[in-house]
Design an enzyme around this catalytic site. Structure first.
Site, PDB file in Angstrom:
ATOM      1  N   HIS A   1       0.718  -1.307   0.060  1.00  0.00           N
ATOM      2  CA  HIS A   1       0.058   0.146   0.028  1.00  0.00           C
ATOM      3  C   HIS A   1       0.695   1.232   0.087  1.00  0.00           C
ATOM      4  CE1 HIS A   1      -3.357  -2.711   1.784  1.00  0.00           C
ATOM      5  NE2 HIS A   1      -3.273  -2.834   0.294  1.00  0.00           N
TER       6      HIS A   1
ATOM      7  N   GLY B   1      -6.468 -11.659  18.016  1.00  0.00           N
ATOM      8  CA  GLY B   1      -8.088 -11.553  17.816  1.00  0.00           C
ATOM      9  C   GLY B   1      -8.268 -12.308  16.605  1.00  0.00           C
TER      10      GLY B   1
END
Ligand code: NAD
Length: 281
Positions: A127, A253
Site C-alpha cells: 500500500h 483476535g
C-alpha cells in the site's frame, strides 16, 4: 533448512515452531498489528471492528481541496511521531529469518517502512510508503520530510502535536484545517499525494502477480497482525489456501481468514516471535 530449539511456553509457541520447521521459501504478509507495539495504532480491534473515523477515500482526496486540507492538517501533526517509530522485535526477527534464508519475501500492508528499518531487504510495500510524496500530474517524487518543511512555511500556525493515528496523521481539532494552504508540485503545479494507496484506490497488477508467483513457488504463508478485512491482503491468504500451501496467522483476535487458515496462533506477535531470536540453527 530451519530448525528450532525451544525451552518455551505452551501451545501457541509450539504451533508457531511447528509451522516454521523446515521452511526455506516462506512468504510473510504483515498488517497494522505488527506495528501496534511501535506506537502506531491499528484501524481495527481484536474483534475486527473499525475503531477510527472514516478513512480518506482516494477519489475525495483527488477531487476535493477541502479533503486535502484536512489530510495535510492532520498529517503535519502526526508525521514526526510516525517517522520516528522504531521496529518491533517482530520486525527484527523477520529480518533475521530472511538473512537465514527461511523467509523469501515480506509483503506488508503497512506504510511505515519498519521492515526496512529492521533490516529486511526483500519487501513489497503493498500500500505504498508514507515517507514519500508523489505529484499526481508529473509523477515526481518528493520526500515527506521536505513536504513537512513546506507545510510549515506556508502555514506558520501549524504545530506538531505528538500523537499518531494509523495513517500517520493525528487526531487534532480541525477548526483551523480550512485555512490551510496546501502545497502543490513545484515543477508542474500538480496535486501532491502521499505515496500510499488510499481506500478506493488499487494496487498495481504487476505487484499482485509477483506476489502470487512467490506464493506459488514458496513453501507457505505466515500472516502477522492483519484483520484481512481489506481484500488487497485477503486475496493472498485465499490464493495460498487454494494452492494447498500451509498458512498460519498470528493474531490475538479474529480475522476474515480464520475459516480457511489451517494454523491460527492466537497471541501478540512480539511475545510469540521474541523467543525465536538467535534461536535458529
Ligand atoms: P487492521 O487494523 O484491520 O487489523 C489489525 C489487526 O492486528 C487486528 O486483527 C488485531 O487483532 C491485530 N493485532 C493487534 N495487535 C497485535 C499484535 N500485537 N500482534 C499481532 N496482531 C495484532 O490492519 P490491517 O489488516 O493491516 O488492514 C488495515 C489497513 O490499514 C492496511 O491496509 C494498512 O495499509 C493500513 N494501516 C497501516 C498502518 C501502518 O503503516 N503501521 C497502521 C494502520 C493501518
Amino acid at each position: 533448512m530451519a530448525k528450532f530449539t525451544s525451552n518455551t511456553r505452551p501451545n501457541q509457541q509450539q504451533q508457531l515452531i511447528a509451522f516454521l520447521r523446515d521452511k526455506q521459501n516462506l512468504t510473510i504478509l504483515t498488517g497494522a498489528g505488527i506495528s501496534a507495539g511501535c506506537g502506531i495504532p491499528t484501524y481495527r480491534d481484536e474483534a475486527g471492528n473499525w475503531r477510527r473515523p472514516d478513512p480518506i477515500q482516494h477519489k475525495d482526496f483527488m477531487s476535493q481541496n477541502e479533503t486535502r486540507q484536512r489530510y495535510w492538517f492532520r498529517s503535519f501533526s502526526g508525521w514526526p511521531a510516525f517517522a520516528s517509530a522504531l521496529p518491533s522485535p517482530s520486525h527484527r526477527i523477520i529480518a533475521e529469518m530472511e538473512s537465514l534464508k527461511i523467509v523469501k519475501l515480506v509483503v506488508t500492508q503497512n506504510v511505515d517502512r519498519l521492515h526496512q528499518k529492521a533490516g529486511s531487504l526483500n519487501v513489497v510495500d503493498l500500500h505504498g510508503r508514507l515517507d514519500e510524496v508523489i505529484c499526481m500530474s508529473c509523477a515526481e517524487f518528493i520526500s515527506r520530510q521536505a513536504v513537512q518543511k513546506t507545510l510549515k512555511r506556508l502555514n506558520p500556525f501549524l504545530f506538531e502535536h505528538g500523537n499518531v493515528a494509523p495513517d500517520g496523521d493525528a487526531d487534532v481539532p480541525e477548526d483551523a484545517a480550512l485555512s490551510m494552504v496546501v502545497p502543490c508540485c513545484s515543477s508542474c503545479g500538480g496535486i501532491l499525494k502521499p505515496n500510499v494507496v488510499f481506500f478506493g484506490d488499487t494496487v498495481d497488477k504487476v505487484i499482485v502477480q509477483r506476489i502470487y508467483q512467490q506464493i506459488a513457488n514458496g513453501d507457505g504463508l505466515l500472516i502477522i497482525g492483519s484483520s484481512l478485512q481489506v481484500f488487497s491482503g485477503y486475496r493472498f491468504c485465499r490464493r495460498a489456501v487454494q494452492q494447498g500451501k500451509p498458512v498460519a496467522s498470528i493474531n490475538p483476535g479474529l480475522s476474515r481468514g480464520d475459516d480457511i487458515i489451517d494454523t491460527l496462533i492466537r497471541g501478540n506477535s512480539d511475545e510469540l516471535l521474541s523467543p525465536l531470536a538467535h534461536n535458529f540453527y
